[in-house]
Scaffold this active site. Structure first.
Site, PDB file in Angstrom:
ATOM      1  N   GLY A 166     -33.319 -64.834  42.954  1.00  0.00           N
ATOM      2  CA  GLY A 166     -33.107 -63.477  42.360  1.00  0.00           C
ATOM      3  C   GLY A 166     -34.126 -62.799  41.560  1.00  0.00           C
ATOM      4  O   GLY A 166     -35.467 -62.809  42.090  1.00  0.00           O
ATOM      5  N   ILE A 167     -34.114 -62.268  40.602  1.00  0.00           N
ATOM      6  CA  ILE A 167     -35.054 -61.459  39.914  1.00  0.00           C
ATOM      7  C   ILE A 167     -36.271 -62.320  39.520  1.00  0.00           C
ATOM      8  O   ILE A 167     -37.445 -62.104  39.604  1.00  0.00           O
ATOM      9  CB  ILE A 167     -34.728 -60.797  38.806  1.00  0.00           C
ATOM     10  CG1 ILE A 167     -33.467 -59.705  38.927  1.00  0.00           C
ATOM     11  CG2 ILE A 167     -35.711 -59.870  37.975  1.00  0.00           C
ATOM     12  CD1 ILE A 167     -32.698 -58.751  37.889  1.00  0.00           C
ATOM     13  N   GLY A 168     -35.819 -63.413  38.865  1.00  0.00           N
ATOM     14  CA  GLY A 168     -37.027 -64.516  38.713  1.00  0.00           C
ATOM     15  C   GLY A 168     -37.974 -64.757  39.902  1.00  0.00           C
ATOM     16  O   GLY A 168     -39.068 -64.805  39.389  1.00  0.00           O
ATOM     17  N   TYR A 199     -20.279 -61.909  27.459  1.00  0.00           N
ATOM     18  CA  TYR A 199     -21.453 -61.840  28.135  1.00  0.00           C
ATOM     19  C   TYR A 199     -22.278 -60.553  27.431  1.00  0.00           C
ATOM     20  O   TYR A 199     -23.523 -60.546  27.270  1.00  0.00           O
ATOM     21  CB  TYR A 199     -21.312 -61.389  29.476  1.00  0.00           C
ATOM     22  CG  TYR A 199     -22.583 -61.008  30.070  1.00  0.00           C
ATOM     23  CD1 TYR A 199     -23.552 -61.790  30.920  1.00  0.00           C
ATOM     24  CD2 TYR A 199     -22.520 -59.631  30.715  1.00  0.00           C
ATOM     25  CE1 TYR A 199     -24.439 -61.547  31.415  1.00  0.00           C
ATOM     26  CE2 TYR A 199     -23.975 -59.261  31.199  1.00  0.00           C
ATOM     27  CZ  TYR A 199     -24.793 -60.027  31.526  1.00  0.00           C
ATOM     28  OH  TYR A 199     -25.851 -59.714  32.289  1.00  0.00           O
ATOM     29  N   GLY A 207     -33.591 -69.798  36.753  1.00  0.00           N
ATOM     30  CA  GLY A 207     -33.703 -68.397  37.422  1.00  0.00           C
ATOM     31  C   GLY A 207     -34.891 -68.084  38.166  1.00  0.00           C
ATOM     32  O   GLY A 207     -34.678 -67.255  38.880  1.00  0.00           O
TER      33      GLY A 207
END
Length: 279
Positions: free
Chosen positions: A16-18, A163, A12
């Protein structure tokens, strides 16, 4: 500010955020390691992180969080190569999908919780040697829609509920981890980054992706903004007194009462040890 030497960023970290978190910490001079299962995407992300941060001390290592043996192999290789680990960021996350890991765990629970649980435990020795060090695990405010069922931790009937349970497990994991590491120089935080416009929809149909693109454009925040609370917990001086806490918008946030039960956190920890085969 916490001294930065090594940042371990999980799968990740290539998007994205990663990726935005990796850029932000590389800009601060960190040695950044992103761990991903797709070498091509990881190599592309490394090039972009280097270009945007002007920090050449960025690399990637192969890691598949859906395979317990692969996690053990990754940790063995990491510990052989790296003598410090100051910040561990458990960023990887599977969305609501009806699928199974290589070890027959539901994908959400297996990747989002058990994968991070095993990886963190195998690296705890290096984190303690590098103290003061920090562990940040990404969760989601959706935790509040479900409770854990210890008769069926591997629940995989309704993907969204699976989730939610995995995100609740992240919170309990952080709380018990903080308790176990008290006085050892290692602090832990769970982070809700907000609802972020990222590539998580790639696991779904084209129609769903098109619909969610509209929703994300209207209501979700960009990845750079979503990474801010993660970065805050990684480098801010004042967060160490909040070890074990749940963060949102760069500050500790309230949890539902059922998500603060230390007996449940301890029970989940012990169950997780058995499931991943830790002594």
């Amino acid at each position: 500010m916490l001294h930065l030497f090594n940042l371990l960023h999980l799968s990740g970290g290539n998007s994205g955020i990663g990726k935005e978190t990796a850029v932000a910490l590389a800009l601060r001079g960190a040695r950044v390691i992103i761990a991903c299962r797709d070498p091509e995407r990881a190599a592309k992300a490394v090039r972009e992180i280097k270009m945007r941060s002007h920090n050449m001390n960025v690399l990637h290592m192969h890691l598949d969080l859906a395979n317990l043996r692969a996690i053990r192999e990754f940790c063995k290789a990491f510990l052989q190569k790296e003598k410090r680990l100051d910040i561990l960021i458990n960023n990887a996350g599977m969305p609501s999908v009806l699928d199974w890991t290589d070890d027959n765990f539901s994908m959400c629970f297996g990747v989002n919780h058990l994968g991070h649980f095993l990886l963190t435990n195998l690296l705890l020795g290096r984190l303690k040697e590098s103290a003061p060090s920090r562990i940040i695990t990404l969760t989601c405010s959706n935790y509040k829609y479900q409770k854990l069922d210890f008769q069926d931790l591997n629940y995989n009937l309704l993907p969204f509920f699976t989730y939610c349970r995995s995100k609740l497990a992240n919170i309990y994991f952080t709380q018990e981890l903080a308790r176990l590491m008290e006085g050892k120089g290692v602090t832990a935080y769970s982070v809700h980054p907000g609802y972020v416009s990222s590539a998580w929809t790639c696991h779904y149909s084209i129609l769903f992706r098109m619909l969610m693109q509209v929703v994300m454009f209207m209501f979700f925040v960009p990845c750079e903004l979503g990474a801010q609370t993660v970065v805050h917990c990684a480098v801010a001086d004042g967060v160490t007194q909040h070890s074990g806490c749940y963060f949102s918008d760069c500050r500790p946030a309230a949890l539902r009462p059922f998500a603060k039960d230390p007996s449940v956190a301890k029970k989940l920890w012990e169950a997780s040890e058995r499931l991943v085969g830790l002594p």
